[in-house]
Scaffold this motif. Structure first.
Motif, PDB file in Angstrom:
ATOM      1  N   LYS A  38       0.889  -1.027   0.071  1.00 54.08           N
ATOM      2  CA  LYS A  38      -0.120   0.119  -0.012  1.00 54.08           C
ATOM      3  C   LYS A  38       0.732   1.230  -0.009  1.00 54.08           C
TER       4      LYS A  38
ATOM      5  N   TYR B 110       0.884   5.550   0.313  1.00 51.49           N
ATOM      6  CA  TYR B 110       0.213   6.625   0.859  1.00 51.49           C
ATOM      7  C   TYR B 110       1.048   7.872   0.444  1.00 51.49           C
TER       8      TYR B 110
ATOM      9  N   GLU C 163      -4.523   7.129   0.936  1.00 50.06           N
ATOM     10  CA  GLU C 163      -3.937   5.672   0.167  1.00 50.06           C
ATOM     11  C   GLU C 163      -4.298   6.169  -1.293  1.00 50.06           C
TER      12      GLU C 163
ATOM     13  N   ASP D 205      -0.813   2.426   8.432  1.00 47.15           N
ATOM     14  CA  ASP D 205      -1.278   3.261   7.509  1.00 47.15           C
ATOM     15  C   ASP D 205      -0.415   4.612   7.792  1.00 47.15           C
TER      16      ASP D 205
END
Length: 198
Positions: A110, A112, A117, A169
């Motif tokens: 992932k 960001y 994101e 995250d």
């Protein structure tokens, strides 16, 4: 405080871990301000990378006027954003969160940018479940240089974090300012950095 890196001076930081950490799950986070827009050097803004067979790399690919945020992990996990990062007056917060144990292939890497994101990629390749990255191995790990190759960063870096053993995250490293709405760094001292984290 920030560190300035200049490819002309071959500036970079390097560390070789004495033991491997979690090669399936980790997160890299950093704030970057470029000092040049583009170059004929394809990897002129290398943020983090390792030596070894796969040359795992996180950086901004800068073929002239096309600066794309990208990562290449274990030679089989690749992400390159469609968005272009041309502004040399701005700080960008970039996060790569890796977890090859995820059953859903798209969740294994992932990216960001400034707290958001990303989902629009020109290259979106997923490697095998449970594959090991070269990042967090006992090979040399370098900030500001692609390990094993003469490719460096031109710019500033600050608040660089590496989390060993967790796929986090962007909210672990930054937050939106209540008044301005601008994405800004926050205190990371409470995070669990793991064996090779920093």
């Amino acid at each position: 405080n920030s560190l300035r890196f200049d490819s002309g001076s071959s500036d970079y930081l390097s560390r070789t871990p004495s033991s491997a950490g979690n090669r399936n799950t980790w997160t890299w986070s950093g704030w970057i301000k470029k000092t040049i827009e583009s170059s004929s050097n394809t990897y002129n803004h290398v943020l983090f990378g390792t030596a070894g067979s796969s040359y795992d790399t996180i950086g901004i690919q800068t073929t002239p006027n096309e600066p794309y945020f990208f990562c290449n992990i274990a030679g089989s996990f690749e992400r390159t954003l469609n968005a272009k990062f041309r502004d040399i007056s701005a700080w960008y917060h970039l996060v790569v969160a890796f977890d090859s144990t995820q059953a859903t292939a798209s969740n294994r890497v992932k990216l960001y940018v400034n707290g958001v994101e990303q989902s629009s990629f020109s290259d979106n390749t997923n490697g095998s479940q449970n594959a090991d990255s070269n990042i967090n191995s006992t090979d040399a790990h370098q900030i500001g240089k692609q390990a094993g190759l003469s490719r460096y960063l031109n710019g500033y870096l600050c608040e660089v974090c590496f989390i060993d053993g967790q796929q986090l995250d962007a909210t672990s490293f930054g937050e939106f300012d209540e008044d301005s709405g601008i994405w800004k760094p926050k205190d990371v001292s409470g995070l669990t950095f793991g064996t090779n984290g920093f």
